[in-house]
Write an enzyme that holds these catalytic residues in place. Structure first.
Site, PDB file in Angstrom:
ATOM      1  N   LYS A  58       3.587   8.948   8.616  1.00 34.14           N
ATOM      2  CA  LYS A  58       3.171   8.472   9.933  1.00 34.14           C
ATOM      3  C   LYS A  58       4.029   9.089  11.033  1.00 34.14           C
ATOM      4  O   LYS A  58       3.869  10.243  11.377  1.00 34.14           O
ATOM      5  CB  LYS A  58       3.165   6.943   9.986  1.00 34.14           C
ATOM      6  CG  LYS A  58       2.183   6.316   9.004  1.00 34.14           C
ATOM      7  CD  LYS A  58       1.954   4.866   9.290  1.00 34.14           C
ATOM      8  CE  LYS A  58       1.144   4.189   8.187  1.00 34.14           C
ATOM      9  NZ  LYS A  58      -0.158   4.768   7.923  1.00 34.14           N
ATOM     10  N   ASP A  85       9.508   2.861   0.258  1.00 40.86           N
ATOM     11  CA  ASP A  85       8.397   3.437   1.009  1.00 40.86           C
ATOM     12  C   ASP A  85       8.622   3.069   2.473  1.00 40.86           C
ATOM     13  O   ASP A  85       8.360   1.950   2.897  1.00 40.86           O
ATOM     14  CB  ASP A  85       7.075   2.865   0.489  1.00 40.86           C
ATOM     15  CG  ASP A  85       5.862   3.362   1.258  1.00 40.86           C
ATOM     16  OD1 ASP A  85       6.023   3.920   2.360  1.00 40.86           O
ATOM     17  OD2 ASP A  85       4.730   3.165   0.777  1.00 40.86           O
ATOM     18  N   TYR A 103       0.847  -1.189   0.000  1.00 40.25           N
ATOM     19  CA  TYR A 103       0.000   0.000   0.000  1.00 40.25           C
ATOM     20  C   TYR A 103       0.882   1.239   0.000  1.00 40.25           C
ATOM     21  O   TYR A 103       1.695   1.433   0.914  1.00 40.25           O
ATOM     22  CB  TYR A 103      -0.912   0.007   1.232  1.00 40.25           C
ATOM     23  CG  TYR A 103      -1.786   1.232   1.334  1.00 40.25           C
ATOM     24  CD1 TYR A 103      -2.955   1.331   0.587  1.00 40.25           C
ATOM     25  CD2 TYR A 103      -1.437   2.300   2.162  1.00 40.25           C
ATOM     26  CE1 TYR A 103      -3.766   2.458   0.660  1.00 40.25           C
ATOM     27  CE2 TYR A 103      -2.244   3.427   2.242  1.00 40.25           C
ATOM     28  CZ  TYR A 103      -3.401   3.502   1.493  1.00 40.25           C
ATOM     29  OH  TYR A 103      -4.195   4.618   1.567  1.00 40.25           O
TER      30      TYR A 103
END
Length: 438
Positions: free
Chosen positions: A277, A250, A154
């Site tokens: 995050k 990522d 994702y």
């Protein structure tokens, strides 16, 4: 397990949360599913009220230990005094300006000094924007358009990466995970199997003249914190370097893996890195950076290949100071302590499940862990799709009933306010849940 026991967890959950249920009924009038992000679960989500340290309270004033930390974005827990102080001071002086701010330099320096491959950096408001910008600049740098991503990974929900793979483990083909994606986008995406170095090399080599970038997570977040194998990352680094393809890590999740993120643990370094995050210490923030020769395409001095990048709230000082203070609190010694605590938890989960002869795999790196009820080794999203979903749902609700908040997928994170007592509380709760649901 029986339907009666499954019903018992659900009934207890509903009994504990009448106010959440009532608020959801109101929310459904104005918000699809009553929420504004992918936070729904059965029978309904809780509405949270406040958090302090590693504790969180819902609107029914039920207290729980927070083993999720807003999807791992709160390494210091809730309302850390240093972060609160910095935010309060910043609020009094203004929160956003259409101009550079000294806080940009402060956090940029920290990131470039800690993450070995990042020579220059820019800021966004989310990890999704960070990966999107990595793809933009990779295309400009290589003058190619195709992107290769891993099945089950994702990177945000936008057309360039909104694909998973078919069930063919060796040669997955792209399958859109958003409706009505233009068919032309399917021609611009290549799907790689995770942790299959031989197949990944072959696929990348086959498309070598068309690929602008390969994007990969050292720790696959949405699939259940499944760690990459070093051989796999080494192979991607080698084949992309040989063919002039930009390798993007990522690290939106795996930033929590250690002082130098996931790449530091594996000693494998990409051309570009996307962060999100925890980079903002709980405030909205993303970042992307990498080699100077690539990042300088964002410079206004670049005429032919200049890549535009704007955003009214990019680098807002609130997020910047929160991120900087969080990084400064996360010393190498703190990371080591979190690693030890989390490994104690992983081993404990395996031991507790073993007491009840329940197959389990516990994945993760650093302070992150994922629980998979499965008797096979979990090395990819394809393998995780065979997890025992009923058991997962029962354990999720059971842990909530026992005062432990983790994600519905049983992903979790350990934060700095926690100690052995909190880890043992999780294991005690898990034992109680399994005892009544075996």
């Amino acid at each position: 397990m029986t339907a009666t026991r499954s019903y018992r967890e659900r009934a207890t959950y509903i009994e504990q949360s009448p106010r959440s249920r009532a608020i959801l009924e109101q929310a459904n009038r104005y918000l699809p599913d009553g929420v504004t992000r992918g936070t729904g679960w059965e029978p309904y989500p809780l509405f949270w009220d406040r958090g302090k340290g590693c504790h969180i309270w819902d609107v029914d004033n039920v207290e729980r230990l927070d083993f999720f930390g807003n999807n791992s974005s709160l390494p210091l827990g809730h309302a850390h005094p240093a972060v609160v102080k910095a935010l309060e001071e910043r609020l009094a002086m203004g929160v956003s300006f259409h101009a550079p701010h000294e806080s940009h330099v402060r956090l940029a320096r920290i990131i470039c000094e800690r993450i070995k491959s990042v020579e220059m950096v820019r800021f966004t408001n989310s990890g999704t924007e960070a990966t999107m910008n990595c793809i933009h600049v990779a295309r400009a740098f290589t003058d190619r358009s195709k992107i290769a991503k891993v099945d089950g990974a994702y990177h945000g929900l936008y057309d360039a990466v909104a694909f998973d793979g078919s069930t063919d483990p060796d040669r997955p083909v792209p399958v859109p995970n958003l409706p009505a994606i233009p068919r032309s986008m399917m021609d611009e995406i290549v799907i790689l199997p995770f942790n299959d170095a031989v197949a990944a090399r072959e696929i990348v080599h086959e498309h070598r003249d068309e690929l602008a970038a390969v994007i990969v997570e050292p720790l696959m977040g949405a699939a259940g914190f499944i760690q990459a194998e070093k051989e796999y990352l080494d192979t991607l680094r080698e084949v992309t370097a040989q063919n002039g393809i930009v390798l993007v890590f990522d690290e939106v999740c795996s930033l929590r893996a250690g002082p130098g993120a996931g790449q530091g643990l594996f000693d494998v370094y990409p051309d570009l890195t996307a962060l999100g995050k925890s980079v903002g210490g709980g405030t909205p923030l993303g970042a992307f950076g990498g080699k100077r020769e690539i990042m300088e395409l964002y410079s206004s001095r670049e005429n032919e290949r200049h890549v535009g990048h704007s955003g009214s709230f990019n680098g807002n000082p609130l997020s910047m100071v929160s991120g900087a203070v969080t990084f400064e609190e996360l010393t190498p010694e703190v990371y080591e302590r979190l690693d030890r605590l989390t490994e104690r938890l992983r081993e404990g989960i395996r031991a507790v499940c073993g007491e009840f002869e329940i197959p389990v795999q516990v994945t993760g790196l650093g302070a992150l862990f994922g629980v998979h009820f499965n008797d096979r080794l979990i090395r990819s999203a394809l393998e995780a799709r065979s997890n025992d979903v009923e058991r997962r749902q029962q354990v999720f609700l059971g842990l909530m009933n026992e005062g432990i908040w983790t994600s519905p997928s049983l992903n979790g994170a350990v934060s700095t306010p926690m100690g052995e007592g909190e880890v043992d509380a999780y294991l005690t709760a898990l034992r109680a849940v399994l005892a009544r649901n075996s």
